[in-house]
Design a protein around this motif. Structure first.
Motif, PDB file in Angstrom:
ATOM      1  N   LYS A  61       1.089 -24.949  18.847  1.00 50.01           N
ATOM      2  CA  LYS A  61       0.621 -24.141  19.980  1.00 50.01           C
ATOM      3  C   LYS A  61      -0.702 -24.664  20.521  1.00 50.01           C
ATOM      4  CE  LYS A  61      -0.705 -19.948  19.132  1.00 50.01           C
ATOM      5  NZ  LYS A  61      -0.733 -18.493  18.861  1.00 50.01           N
ATOM      6  N   LYS A  62      -1.630 -24.962  19.654  1.00 50.05           N
ATOM      7  CA  LYS A  62      -2.938 -25.478  20.073  1.00 50.05           C
ATOM      8  C   LYS A  62      -2.786 -26.802  20.816  1.00 50.05           C
ATOM      9  CE  LYS A  62      -7.491 -26.689  18.296  1.00 50.05           C
ATOM     10  NZ  LYS A  62      -8.334 -26.823  17.114  1.00 50.05           N
ATOM     11  N   PHE A  63      -1.936 -27.686  20.304  1.00 53.47           N
ATOM     12  CA  PHE A  63      -1.719 -28.966  20.964  1.00 53.47           C
ATOM     13  C   PHE A  63      -1.097 -28.771  22.352  1.00 53.47           C
ATOM     14  CE2 PHE A  63       1.365 -32.281  22.013  1.00 53.47           C
ATOM     15  CZ  PHE A  63       0.479 -33.308  22.282  1.00 53.47           C
ATOM     16  N   LEU A  64      -0.050 -27.957  22.439  1.00 53.68           N
ATOM     17  CA  LEU A  64       0.623 -27.773  23.723  1.00 53.68           C
ATOM     18  C   LEU A  64      -0.270 -27.095  24.758  1.00 53.68           C
ATOM     19  CD1 LEU A  64       4.238 -26.855  22.577  1.00 53.68           C
ATOM     20  CD2 LEU A  64       3.479 -28.953  23.721  1.00 53.68           C
ATOM     21  N   ARG A  65      -1.158 -26.214  24.323  1.00 52.82           N
ATOM     22  CA  ARG A  65      -2.085 -25.558  25.256  1.00 52.82           C
ATOM     23  C   ARG A  65      -3.027 -26.550  25.937  1.00 52.82           C
ATOM     24  NH1 ARG A  65      -4.066 -19.564  23.551  1.00 52.82           N
ATOM     25  NH2 ARG A  65      -2.014 -18.641  23.750  1.00 52.82           N
ATOM     26  N   GLN A  66      -3.244 -27.687  25.320  1.00 50.48           N
ATOM     27  CA  GLN A  66      -4.099 -28.719  25.914  1.00 50.48           C
ATOM     28  C   GLN A  66      -3.404 -29.442  27.063  1.00 50.48           C
ATOM     29  OE1 GLN A  66      -5.289 -31.369  22.781  1.00 50.48           O
ATOM     30  NE2 GLN A  66      -6.061 -29.715  21.511  1.00 50.48           N
ATOM     31  N   HIS A  67      -2.069 -29.347  27.119  1.00 49.44           N
ATOM     32  CA  HIS A  67      -1.304 -30.139  28.078  1.00 49.44           C
ATOM     33  C   HIS A  67      -0.453 -29.334  29.049  1.00 49.44           C
ATOM     34  CE1 HIS A  67      -2.390 -33.774  25.901  1.00 49.44           C
ATOM     35  NE2 HIS A  67      -2.185 -33.068  24.797  1.00 49.44           N
ATOM     36  N   LEU A  68      -0.061 -28.131  28.651  1.00 50.83           N
ATOM     37  CA  LEU A  68       0.875 -27.346  29.452  1.00 50.83           C
ATOM     38  C   LEU A  68       0.411 -25.900  29.577  1.00 50.83           C
ATOM     39  CD1 LEU A  68       4.130 -28.711  27.769  1.00 50.83           C
ATOM     40  CD2 LEU A  68       3.305 -29.283  30.055  1.00 50.83           C
ATOM     41  N   HIS A  69       1.097 -25.155  30.417  1.00 51.16           N
ATOM     42  CA  HIS A  69       0.793 -23.747  30.641  1.00 51.16           C
ATOM     43  C   HIS A  69       1.621 -22.900  29.680  1.00 51.16           C
ATOM     44  CE1 HIS A  69      -0.221 -20.125  32.832  1.00 51.16           C
ATOM     45  NE2 HIS A  69       1.052 -19.820  32.867  1.00 51.16           N
ATOM     46  N   TRP A  70       0.946 -22.017  28.946  1.00 50.15           N
ATOM     47  CA  TRP A  70       1.629 -21.116  28.024  1.00 50.15           C
ATOM     48  C   TRP A  70       2.323 -20.030  28.831  1.00 50.15           C
ATOM     49  CZ3 TRP A  70       0.268 -15.866  26.785  1.00 50.15           C
ATOM     50  CH2 TRP A  70       1.037 -15.321  25.753  1.00 50.15           C
ATOM     51  N   VAL A  71       3.618 -19.858  28.624  1.00 45.26           N
ATOM     52  CA  VAL A  71       4.400 -18.869  29.357  1.00 45.26           C
ATOM     53  C   VAL A  71       4.560 -17.598  28.533  1.00 45.26           C
ATOM     54  CG1 VAL A  71       6.622 -18.386  30.451  1.00 45.26           C
ATOM     55  CG2 VAL A  71       5.638 -20.673  30.590  1.00 45.26           C
ATOM     56  N   GLN A  72       5.017 -17.751  27.296  1.00 45.58           N
ATOM     57  CA  GLN A  72       5.136 -16.645  26.357  1.00 45.58           C
ATOM     58  C   GLN A  72       5.357 -17.235  24.975  1.00 45.58           C
ATOM     59  OE1 GLN A  72       9.527 -14.936  26.425  1.00 45.58           O
ATOM     60  NE2 GLN A  72       8.552 -14.637  28.396  1.00 45.58           N
ATOM     61  N   ASN A  73       5.510 -16.389  23.977  1.00 51.32           N
ATOM     62  CA  ASN A  73       5.631 -16.886  22.602  1.00 51.32           C
ATOM     63  C   ASN A  73       6.579 -18.081  22.519  1.00 51.32           C
ATOM     64  OD1 ASN A  73       3.988 -14.770  21.953  1.00 51.32           O
ATOM     65  ND2 ASN A  73       5.614 -13.492  21.125  1.00 51.32           N
ATOM     66  N   SER A  74       6.060 -19.193  22.042  1.00 52.02           N
ATOM     67  CA  SER A  74       6.836 -20.404  21.788  1.00 52.02           C
ATOM     68  C   SER A  74       7.410 -21.080  23.035  1.00 52.02           C
ATOM     69  CB  SER A  74       7.969 -20.126  20.797  1.00 52.02           C
ATOM     70  OG  SER A  74       7.448 -19.586  19.602  1.00 52.02           O
ATOM     71  N   VAL A  75       6.853 -20.796  24.213  1.00 45.86           N
ATOM     72  CA  VAL A  75       7.337 -21.417  25.456  1.00 45.86           C
ATOM     73  C   VAL A  75       6.152 -21.923  26.271  1.00 45.86           C
ATOM     74  CG1 VAL A  75       8.665 -21.095  27.578  1.00 45.86           C
ATOM     75  CG2 VAL A  75       9.300 -19.825  25.519  1.00 45.86           C
TER      76      VAL A  75
END
Length: 85
Positions: free
Chosen positions: A18-32
């Motif tokens: 989650k921390k890694f993906l937040r650096q690159h993409l927009h968090w939509v909801q749990n695990s997405v």
């Protein structure tokens, strides 16, 4: 390209992913997560995710789209896209 990444990983790895993906993409909801990325960014994201997970236990699904999809929300939107600066 526009990507949507959905993951189901073990509890001990979920925060790293989650921390890694937040650096690159927009968090939509749990695990997405979703967002626009270049080909090079996409390859880096994919390579790093492969390092972070256990391929025998965890699952990541990546949808690659040519353009930003139409989104329709039913119920509560967990993280509105308008929050992006």
């Amino acid at each position: 390209m526009y990507v949507v990444i959905v993951y189901d990983v073990s509890v001990e790895r979920v925060n790293k992913v989650k921390k890694f993906l937040r650096q690159h993409l927009h968090w939509v909801q749990n695990s997405v997560f979703e967002g626009e990325v270049t080909r090079a960014e996409f390859e880096r994201i994919k390579a790093t995710l492969q390092q972070l997970i256990d391929e025998n236990e965890d699952s990541i699904v990546i949808y690659k789209l040519r353009s930003r999809p139409f989104r329709e929300i039913i119920g509560v939107e967990k993280n509105p896209m308008g929050d992006i600066i």
